[in-house]
Design a protein around this motif. Structure first.
Motif, PDB file in Angstrom:
ATOM      1  N   PRO A 111      20.146   7.791  20.514  1.00  0.00           N
ATOM      2  CA  PRO A 111      20.687   6.597  21.180  1.00  0.00           C
ATOM      3  C   PRO A 111      19.590   5.556  21.397  1.00  0.00           C
ATOM      4  O   PRO A 111      18.404   5.840  21.234  1.00  0.00           O
ATOM      5  CB  PRO A 111      21.200   7.144  22.509  1.00  0.00           C
ATOM      6  N   GLU A 136      22.075   2.640  16.543  1.00  0.00           N
ATOM      7  CA  GLU A 136      21.481   1.578  17.355  1.00  0.00           C
ATOM      8  C   GLU A 136      19.967   1.659  17.335  1.00  0.00           C
ATOM      9  O   GLU A 136      19.284   0.653  17.493  1.00  0.00           O
ATOM     10  CB  GLU A 136      22.009   1.660  18.789  1.00  0.00           C
ATOM     11  N   GLU A 183      26.386   6.452  18.728  1.00  0.00           N
ATOM     12  CA  GLU A 183      27.409   6.109  19.717  1.00  0.00           C
ATOM     13  C   GLU A 183      28.606   5.407  19.077  1.00  0.00           C
ATOM     14  O   GLU A 183      29.720   5.514  19.554  1.00  0.00           O
ATOM     15  CB  GLU A 183      26.774   5.249  20.814  1.00  0.00           C
ATOM     16  N   ASP A 233      29.752   6.267  16.207  1.00  0.00           N
ATOM     17  CA  ASP A 233      30.285   7.310  15.327  1.00  0.00           C
ATOM     18  C   ASP A 233      29.869   7.059  13.878  1.00  0.00           C
ATOM     19  O   ASP A 233      29.286   6.042  13.539  1.00  0.00           O
ATOM     20  CB  ASP A 233      31.803   7.425  15.456  1.00  0.00           C
ATOM     21  N   ARG A 282      28.676  11.527  25.293  1.00  0.00           N
ATOM     22  CA  ARG A 282      27.577  10.733  24.769  1.00  0.00           C
ATOM     23  C   ARG A 282      26.883  11.535  23.673  1.00  0.00           C
ATOM     24  O   ARG A 282      26.960  12.759  23.624  1.00  0.00           O
ATOM     25  CB  ARG A 282      26.579  10.396  25.881  1.00  0.00           C
ATOM     26  N   THR A 283      26.170  10.818  22.813  1.00  0.00           N
ATOM     27  CA  THR A 283      25.519  11.467  21.681  1.00  0.00           C
ATOM     28  C   THR A 283      24.632  12.626  22.115  1.00  0.00           C
ATOM     29  O   THR A 283      24.729  13.732  21.583  1.00  0.00           O
ATOM     30  CB  THR A 283      24.686  10.430  20.903  1.00  0.00           C
TER      31      THR A 283
END
Length: 244
Positions: free
Chosen positions: A82, A112, A192, A194, A219-220
């Protein structure tokens, strides 16, 4: 007994400077005291301090023991980190405590975080290994494109966890049901946002089983911890059943 880490303790027989400082200045250990040293490859050394110097604590190896991972098979967790670095560091710490052989930071289409510095993560893995009284350090890969991982040969069961909106929840395969105790296992978890449809298609073609990680949207990093914990819980249950 206090535990320390040195990957080449058998040949060097002295702690590295950071570990020496912790041993001598923080814990105030002196000549004659005994400590444990692990090499991260499953070997545990009982050592006696022969020179308590904060920059180079010299040791004598008293006994050696091989301590293989208690789970007895390979567990590989591949996860897209993340954006918040604290969350991936926390995940790495927790899965190391539970027990995992390899951690693969993934670079996906919807990632991200595109770059990950692994030096600090490795220190976290070392601390978690020592804290949880393990002798084996998980392998930590550099940031790896998903396609590169999918192309790797893997002798075991491969799973990809994602949300398929086209399937009703009750029709999704549950990882806890699909997981086979004692089998080498690789679990792939996306960012996050997918996985993209193309990534999912590529994973399925590469032999990955699509799975859900329960009823909650996780959450991841939580999904990664949940998956590793599930492996150990199911393995432990299987062992207890066999004992009776």
């Amino acid at each position: 007994m206090h535990r320390f880490y040195h990957p080449d303790i058998e040949h060097m027989q002295a702690l590295p400077e950071e570990e020496s400082k912790h041993c001598v200045r923080v814990l105030r250990l002196v000549e004659g005291d005994e400590i444990e040293v692990v090499d991260g490859r499953g070997n545990l050394y009982r050592c006696r301090i022969v020179m308590a110097h904060p920059k180079r604590c010299c040791l004598e190896i008293v006994a050696t023991q091989h301590v293989p991972p208690h789970w007895g098979h390979k567990i590989v967790i591949a996860v897209a980190p993340p954006k918040n670095i604290d969350r991936i560091e926390d995940m790495a710490d927790r899965v190391t405590e539970m027990g995992v052989d390899r951690i693969v930071p993934l670079l996906c289409n919807n990632s991200e975080r595109k770059v990950l510095k692994t030096e600090r993560l490795r220190k976290i893995l070392v601390a978690a290994m020592k804290q949880s009284l393990k002798a084996t350090l998980p392998v930590l890969d550099e940031m790896t494109p998903l396609g590169t991982l999918l192309a790797e040969p893997f002798a075991g069961d491969k799973y990809i966890a994602y949300i398929d909106p086209s399937l009703p929840r009750e029709q999704r395969k549950d990882f806890a049901r699909e997981y086979v105790p004692g089998h080498n296992t690789m679990i792939v978890i996306g960012p996050e946002g997918d996985f993209s449809p193309a990534e999912i298609e590529a994973a399925l073609k590469a032999g990955f089983t699509p799975v859900s990680l329960g009823q909650s949207r996780l959450r991841t990093e939580t999904a990664a911890m949940w998956a590793v914990a599930a492996c150990h819980a199911i393995d432990q249950r299987e062992k207890l059943i066999k004992q009776h």
